[in-house]
Write an enzyme that holds these catalytic residues in place. Sequence first.
Site, PDB file in Angstrom:
ATOM      1  N   ASP A   1      -1.626  -0.578   5.861  1.00 50.52           N
ATOM      2  CA  ASP A   1      -2.153   0.795   5.316  1.00 50.52           C
ATOM      3  C   ASP A   1      -3.543   0.584   4.666  1.00 50.52           C
ATOM      4  OD1 ASP A   1      -0.981  -1.088   3.161  1.00 50.52           O
ATOM      5  OD2 ASP A   1      -1.150   0.662   1.856  1.00 50.52           O
ATOM      6  N   HIS A   2      -4.127  -0.756   4.913  1.00 55.46           N
ATOM      7  CA  HIS A   2      -5.689  -0.640   4.536  1.00 55.46           C
ATOM      8  C   HIS A   2      -6.560  -1.049   5.820  1.00 55.46           C
ATOM      9  CE1 HIS A   2      -4.560  -0.807   0.313  1.00 55.46           C
ATOM     10  NE2 HIS A   2      -3.459  -1.034   0.658  1.00 55.46           N
TER      11      HIS A   2
ATOM     12  N   HIS B   1      -3.921   3.365  -4.034  1.00 54.48           N
ATOM     13  CA  HIS B   1      -2.763   4.090  -3.968  1.00 54.48           C
ATOM     14  C   HIS B   1      -2.797   5.308  -5.246  1.00 54.48           C
ATOM     15  CE1 HIS B   1      -0.850   2.229  -0.526  1.00 54.48           C
ATOM     16  NE2 HIS B   1      -1.058   1.217  -1.025  1.00 54.48           N
TER      17      HIS B   1
ATOM     18  N   HIS C   1      -3.079  -5.709   4.790  1.00 59.44           N
ATOM     19  CA  HIS C   1      -2.014  -4.790   4.904  1.00 59.44           C
ATOM     20  C   HIS C   1      -2.305  -3.562   5.774  1.00 59.44           C
ATOM     21  CE1 HIS C   1       0.200  -6.202   1.123  1.00 59.44           C
ATOM     22  NE2 HIS C   1       0.422  -7.139   2.079  1.00 59.44           N
TER      23      HIS C   1
END
Length: 242
Positions: free
Chosen positions: A61-62, A172, A59
């Site tokens: 956001d990683h 998160h 993903h």
Amino acid sequence: MSTLDILRVPVLSDNYVWLVHDKASGETLVVDPAVAEPVLEAAQAQGWTISQIWNTHWHGDHIGGNAGIVAATGAKVTAPAAELAKIPDVDRPVREGDRVRLGAHEAIVMEVPAHTAGHIAYHFPEESVIFVGDTMFAMGCGRLFEGTAEQMYTNMRRFEALPDDTRVYCAHEYTLSNGKFARQAEPENEAIAARLAQVEAARARDEATVPTTIALERATNPFLRAASIEELASRRAAKDRG
Ligand code: ZN
Ligand code: FE
């Protein structure tokens, strides 16, 4: 045994990027860099130079910071072999049971599919530390985007089997939302009620609520505590509707 210095870098709306520094070797690792600049700045502020990037899944956001960090530092990228098609420029593809090192510290790769099909975690058994990406959160678990409740149930059993004092670094800050759901899922659970009160107070002060520990999750995580695949599935579906 020397220990690892682990620094939280909050980025985007609720991501935590983890910088891990080994004094003995001078090496620094970054887990799941969502972005490059704030991570490079945080490392620089410590006098650390990033030599490795470890990704847990594909993903954006990683992995969004991979290219910028590689360009700035020449860091080598370790990522799940099963997600090579979705993660550019991986130097070291890894699978279940592979060993990866930061200086003399060794982490074992665990394949924990469900949030994504190739999601992995990095467990440092000697240091009692695990980086779980988006598979488990404080009082929660990841959404089942590319896998099944059965797979997530298996992942929870593997995490549950780790020593109590294992520190769990997730990617998160979802604890307040997870805690409110946990309270609904297990209204009689006093450990959940007490933890939710602490989390509400911490978030009101804008404090982070992770890392967590396996012991704390065993007492308060409704997904780790789900007694069956069916119960995990129904809790996950209820949280998704939430
Ligand atoms: Zn994710
Ligand atoms: Fe994520």
